[in-house]
Design a protein around this motif. Structure first.
Motif, short mmCIF file in Angstrom:
data_model
loop_
_atom_site.label_atom_id
_atom_site.label_comp_id
_atom_site.label_asym_id
_atom_site.label_seq_id
_atom_site.Cartn_x
_atom_site.Cartn_y
_atom_site.Cartn_z
N THR A 1 9.92 -2.23 3.40
CA THR A 1 8.53 -2.46 2.99
C THR A 1 7.85 -3.56 3.79
O THR A 1 6.62 -3.65 3.82
N ALA B 1 5.04 0.30 -5.73
CA ALA B 1 3.87 1.16 -5.55
C ALA B 1 2.58 0.47 -5.98
O ALA B 1 2.58 -0.39 -6.87
N THR B 2 1.50 0.89 -5.35
CA THR B 2 0.20 0.34 -5.68
C THR B 2 -0.66 1.31 -6.45
O THR B 2 -1.76 0.99 -6.85
N GLU B 3 -0.19 2.53 -6.64
CA GLU B 3 -0.98 3.54 -7.35
C GLU B 3 -0.76 3.42 -8.84
O GLU B 3 0.30 3.16 -9.30
N ASP C 1 9.39 5.76 -4.11
CA ASP C 1 10.59 6.45 -4.59
C ASP C 1 11.52 6.78 -3.42
O ASP C 1 12.73 6.57 -3.51
N ASN D 1 0.83 -1.19 0.00
CA ASN D 1 0.00 0.00 0.00
C ASN D 1 0.87 1.25 0.00
O ASN D 1 0.63 2.17 0.76
N LEU D 2 1.86 1.26 -0.86
CA LEU D 2 2.77 2.40 -0.98
C LEU D 2 2.36 3.30 -2.13
O LEU D 2 2.01 2.81 -3.21
N SER D 3 2.43 4.60 -1.89
CA SER D 3 2.25 5.54 -2.99
C SER D 3 3.54 5.57 -3.80
O SER D 3 4.59 5.08 -3.36
N ARG D 4 3.48 6.14 -4.98
CA ARG D 4 4.69 6.26 -5.82
C ARG D 4 5.74 7.10 -5.10
O ARG D 4 6.93 6.79 -5.15
N SER D 5 5.31 8.15 -4.43
CA SER D 5 6.24 9.01 -3.71
C SER D 5 6.92 8.25 -2.56
O SER D 5 8.14 8.37 -2.37
N GLU D 6 6.16 7.47 -1.82
CA GLU D 6 6.74 6.67 -0.74
C GLU D 6 7.70 5.63 -1.30
O GLU D 6 8.79 5.43 -0.75
#
Length: 83
Positions: free
Chosen positions: A58, A81-83, A11, A4-9
């Protein structure tokens, strides 16, 4: 890989895991699609250490079959990432 990571997280985690293999300036200059192993001169043990850092950050085990998906910062973010 589920998560459940955003792309920003993702990165941020990838760049953090690369610290120690390159200076902050070198990491800032690294493009999103540049091959990590060649650009940072990572040998097999360095790459394994990088993967272990990603796993610790992670909480998800990264299998050896997944390694080809970790070729660049962009590819690592896509993988995490999950987004």
């Amino acid at each position: 890989m589920p998560g459940n990571l955003s792309r920003s997280e993702a990165d941020s985690i990838v760049r953090s895991a690369l610290r120690g293999f390159a200076s902050d300036e070198d990491l800032a200059a690294l493009t999103q699609d540049e091959p990590l192993r060649a650009a940072l001169e990572l040998d097999s043990l360095d790459f394994l250490t990088f993967v272990e850092k990603l796993t610790r950050a992670t909480g998800v085990r990264i299998e050896e079959d997944d390694y080809p998906q970790l070729v660049s910062i962009h590819a690592c973010v896509d993988f995490l990432a999950t987004e």
